[in-house]
Design a protein around this motif. Structure first.
Motif, mmCIF file in Angstrom:
data_model
loop_
_atom_site.group_PDB
_atom_site.id
_atom_site.type_symbol
_atom_site.label_atom_id
_atom_site.label_comp_id
_atom_site.label_asym_id
_atom_site.label_seq_id
_atom_site.Cartn_x
_atom_site.Cartn_y
_atom_site.Cartn_z
ATOM 1 N N GLY A 269 -21.795 14.908 53.696
ATOM 2 C CA GLY A 269 -22.786 13.913 53.007
ATOM 3 C C GLY A 269 -23.549 14.088 52.014
ATOM 4 N N SER A 270 -24.718 14.177 52.031
ATOM 5 C CA SER A 270 -25.672 14.842 50.872
ATOM 6 C C SER A 270 -26.317 16.163 51.148
ATOM 7 N N ASP A 271 -25.775 16.791 52.181
ATOM 8 C CA ASP A 271 -26.275 18.146 52.378
ATOM 9 C C ASP A 271 -25.729 18.997 51.502
ATOM 10 N N ALA A 272 -26.518 19.562 50.398
ATOM 11 C CA ALA A 272 -26.022 20.498 49.439
ATOM 12 C C ALA A 272 -25.689 21.874 50.036
ATOM 13 N N GLY A 273 -26.599 22.165 50.882
ATOM 14 C CA GLY A 273 -26.302 23.304 51.661
ATOM 15 C C GLY A 273 -25.111 23.711 52.341
ATOM 16 N N GLU A 274 -24.245 22.525 52.810
ATOM 17 C CA GLU A 274 -23.196 22.595 53.456
ATOM 18 C C GLU A 274 -22.057 22.428 52.760
ATOM 19 N N ALA A 275 -22.136 22.234 51.484
ATOM 20 C CA ALA A 275 -20.851 22.015 50.568
ATOM 21 C C ALA A 275 -20.084 23.173 50.588
ATOM 22 N N LYS A 276 -18.621 22.995 50.651
ATOM 23 C CA LYS A 276 -17.627 23.714 50.706
ATOM 24 C C LYS A 276 -16.861 23.718 49.471
ATOM 25 N N GLY A 277 -16.276 24.897 49.199
ATOM 26 C CA GLY A 277 -15.519 24.959 47.953
ATOM 27 C C GLY A 277 -14.356 26.073 48.167
#
Length: 175
Positions: free
Chosen positions: A163-171
């Motif tokens: 969702g909007s949890d920037a800390g959990e973004a994966k790339g």
């Protein structure tokens, strides 16, 4: 003040932190003054405080209740140089330092938290990445109008799975 100490004591009854520890920290923070900052910082603080007291605080409650973005007030903040406090002057900003940004944001937020968030998002989430990582052409096109307050920048994030949890973004990277 006295009411804040009373509030802290009441809050501590439900907390594991000792009152003495918290009050010692609170007292240290509450006696911090602007006596050690430059005259320019003091003038900025005074200007922002006056604006917050006269323009923001009297209206903040009604803006929140009405779910209103005070566009004219945000434009005034831009005219005051607050929408690009630490952005370079050649790209529409005020060219001030990080302390100036912190002081101005604190005073604006004191008057209206919503206006403080708008100011913060424009300065930090929109302008800063372009200032730090943009090319000269990108800065001219995408920073100038936003740092000067002519346009309003924003930040949006939505990722599958977080969702909007920037800390959990994966790339990932593909060749």
């Amino acid at each position: 003040g006295g009411w804040s100490r009373m509030f802290l004591r009441q809050s501590l009854q439900r907390s594991s932190i000792s009152a003495k520890t918290l009050l010692r920290h609170h007292v240290c923070r509450s006696i911090t003054t602007y006596s050690q900052v430059s005259d320019e910082h003091k003038m900025l603080q005074s200007m922002c405080r006056q604006f917050a007291d006269e323009e923001l605080a009297p209206n903040a409650g009604s803006w929140d209740k009405e779910h209103k973005l005070p566009v004219e007030v945000i434009k005034k903040m831009g005219e005051m140089g607050l929408m690009g406090v630490s952005q370079p002057t050649e790209f529409g900003g005020s060219g001030m330092d990080t302390m100036s940004y912190a002081i101005s944001l604190e005073e604006i937020s004191r008057g209206c938290a919503s206006c403080g968030v708008v100011m913060s998002a424009n300065n930090s989430l929109y302008c800063d990445p372009i200032k730090m990582f943009g090319t000269a052409e990108q800065k001219e096109k995408w920073l100038t109008d936003f740092a000067s307050g002519n346009k309003l920048g924003c930040f949006a994030l939505s990722e599958p799975g977080n969702g909007s949890d920037a800390g959990e973004a994966k790339g990932s990277r593909r060749n």
